[in-house]
Motif scaffolding. Structure first.
Motif, mmCIF file in Angstrom:
data_model
loop_
_atom_site.group_PDB
_atom_site.id
_atom_site.type_symbol
_atom_site.label_atom_id
_atom_site.label_comp_id
_atom_site.label_asym_id
_atom_site.label_seq_id
_atom_site.Cartn_x
_atom_site.Cartn_y
_atom_site.Cartn_z
ATOM 1 N N ASN A 1 51.931 17.585 29.832
ATOM 2 C CA ASN A 1 52.926 16.799 30.571
ATOM 3 C C ASN A 1 53.854 17.696 31.386
ATOM 4 O O ASN A 1 54.175 17.380 32.530
ATOM 5 C CB ASN A 1 53.739 15.910 29.630
ATOM 6 C CG ASN A 1 53.033 14.612 29.341
ATOM 7 O OD1 ASN A 1 52.455 13.999 30.231
ATOM 8 N ND2 ASN A 1 53.076 14.188 28.090
ATOM 9 N N GLU A 2 54.291 18.806 30.799
ATOM 10 C CA GLU A 2 55.165 19.733 31.526
ATOM 11 C C GLU A 2 54.451 20.329 32.733
ATOM 12 O O GLU A 2 55.034 20.449 33.813
ATOM 13 C CB GLU A 2 55.654 20.849 30.596
ATOM 14 C CG GLU A 2 56.709 20.399 29.616
ATOM 15 C CD GLU A 2 57.097 21.484 28.621
ATOM 16 O OE1 GLU A 2 56.701 22.667 28.804
ATOM 17 O OE2 GLU A 2 57.788 21.149 27.650
ATOM 18 N N LEU A 3 53.188 20.715 32.550
ATOM 19 C CA LEU A 3 52.412 21.273 33.662
ATOM 20 C C LEU A 3 52.312 20.266 34.806
ATOM 21 O O LEU A 3 52.454 20.624 35.972
ATOM 22 C CB LEU A 3 51.011 21.667 33.192
ATOM 23 C CG LEU A 3 50.916 22.896 32.292
ATOM 24 C CD1 LEU A 3 49.513 23.030 31.712
ATOM 25 C CD2 LEU A 3 51.313 24.156 33.034
ATOM 26 N N ILE A 4 52.090 19.011 34.447
ATOM 27 C CA ILE A 4 51.974 17.970 35.463
ATOM 28 C C ILE A 4 53.323 17.709 36.122
ATOM 29 O O ILE A 4 53.430 17.664 37.348
ATOM 30 C CB ILE A 4 51.384 16.682 34.849
ATOM 31 C CG1 ILE A 4 49.925 16.931 34.434
ATOM 32 C CG2 ILE A 4 51.485 15.508 35.832
ATOM 33 C CD1 ILE A 4 49.329 15.861 33.549
ATOM 34 N N ASN B 1 55.887 19.628 36.381
ATOM 35 C CA ASN B 1 56.327 20.783 37.169
ATOM 36 C C ASN B 1 55.378 21.087 38.326
ATOM 37 O O ASN B 1 55.557 22.081 39.009
ATOM 38 C CB ASN B 1 56.456 22.015 36.270
ATOM 39 C CG ASN B 1 57.542 21.865 35.238
ATOM 40 O OD1 ASN B 1 58.485 21.105 35.417
ATOM 41 N ND2 ASN B 1 57.405 22.580 34.140
ATOM 42 N N LYS B 2 54.368 20.237 38.463
ATOM 43 C CA LYS B 2 53.355 20.411 39.524
ATOM 44 C C LYS B 2 52.722 21.791 39.448
ATOM 45 O O LYS B 2 52.494 22.455 40.456
ATOM 46 C CB LYS B 2 53.962 20.130 40.891
ATOM 47 C CG LYS B 2 54.506 18.711 41.010
ATOM 48 C CD LYS B 2 54.808 18.340 42.433
ATOM 49 C CE LYS B 2 55.407 16.975 42.554
ATOM 50 N NZ LYS B 2 54.682 15.873 42.023
ATOM 51 N N GLN C 1 49.530 26.199 41.647
ATOM 52 C CA GLN C 1 49.734 27.483 40.984
ATOM 53 C C GLN C 1 49.375 28.641 41.906
ATOM 54 O O GLN C 1 48.504 28.542 42.743
ATOM 55 C CB GLN C 1 48.822 27.599 39.765
ATOM 56 C CG GLN C 1 49.102 26.593 38.702
ATOM 57 C CD GLN C 1 48.073 26.722 37.584
ATOM 58 O OE1 GLN C 1 47.089 27.406 37.732
ATOM 59 N NE2 GLN C 1 48.319 26.055 36.490
ATOM 60 N N THR C 2 50.043 29.755 41.624
ATOM 61 C CA THR C 2 49.604 31.007 42.242
ATOM 62 C C THR C 2 48.574 31.600 41.284
ATOM 63 O O THR C 2 48.532 31.240 40.104
ATOM 64 C CB THR C 2 50.782 31.985 42.425
ATOM 65 O OG1 THR C 2 51.299 32.307 41.136
ATOM 66 C CG2 THR C 2 51.860 31.394 43.311
ATOM 67 N N GLU C 3 47.796 32.530 41.740
ATOM 68 C CA GLU C 3 46.753 33.101 40.885
ATOM 69 C C GLU C 3 47.337 33.775 39.647
ATOM 70 O O GLU C 3 46.769 33.710 38.580
ATOM 71 C CB GLU C 3 45.910 34.099 41.670
ATOM 72 C CG GLU C 3 44.993 33.403 42.652
ATOM 73 C CD GLU C 3 44.080 34.384 43.350
ATOM 74 O OE1 GLU C 3 43.619 35.346 42.711
ATOM 75 O OE2 GLU C 3 43.840 34.175 44.543
ATOM 76 N N ASN C 4 48.493 34.405 39.764
ATOM 77 C CA ASN C 4 49.101 35.115 38.635
ATOM 78 C C ASN C 4 49.637 34.178 37.573
ATOM 79 O O ASN C 4 49.732 34.553 36.411
ATOM 80 C CB ASN C 4 50.215 36.039 39.114
ATOM 81 C CG ASN C 4 49.681 37.159 39.973
ATOM 82 O OD1 ASN C 4 48.521 37.525 39.866
ATOM 83 N ND2 ASN C 4 50.529 37.695 40.839
#
Length: 156
Positions: free
Chosen positions: A134-137, A139-140, A145-148
């Motif tokens: 849920n947090e990943l979603i 926080n978009k 994401q960047t590769e790092n």
């Protein structure tokens, strides 16, 4: 479920839970959405209609249909918000409060049954994983994401 994707497992599980709740609700001429709405409306203070959709994660059109059906069945009443004349407060009727208890007991029975079959540690892990997803979603962080940043996701 070894070779299934995470989103597939989430979706299939939610569909099974939804189907189970709708089958149970159908015995009482209701739906899962009705039961969820009953549980989301404050028993005493009522709930602003504008707060109900986000609380339930429902789109306005679906919520409008659900509330209309609930009103027709005598589960809720709508009153103008005394603090904001443009707004509407949704209140449970006595019949709605009775059906709310039934919904609450159904949810508690489901939780009790799951807890009997799954250890507290596994449930805590499940809750933690769901919270991270849920947090990943929110926080978009899934598609932006960047590769790092992939390295950070893998860390416990």
């Amino acid at each position: 479920m070894k070779n299934k994707t995470i989103d597939y497992i989430l979706r299939a599980t939610w569909q099974a839970v939804s189907r189970m709740y709708n089958e149970e609700a159908n015995k009482y001429d209701a739906t899962m959405a009705t039961g969820f709405a009953l549980l989301s409306i404050d028993r005493e203070e009522g709930t602003p209609s504008t707060a109900l959709g986000p609380r339930m994660g429902m789109e306005a059109t679906s919520l409008t249909r659900t509330l209309k059906s609930m009103e027709e069945k005598g589960l809720i009443i709508r009153k103008k918000n005394p603090e904001d004349g443009r707004g509407v407060l949704i209140y449970l009727t006595d019949f709605g409060k009775e059906k709310r208890e039934l919904s609450k007991n159904t949810v508690l029975r489901f939780n009790e049954s799951v807890r009997k079959h799954i250890s507290e540690e596994k449930l805590n892990n499940f809750m933690e994983v769901a919270e991270i997803i849920n947090e990943l979603i929110q926080n978009k962080d899934i598609f932006n994401q960047t590769e790092n940043s992939n390295d950070e996701i893998a860390k416990p």
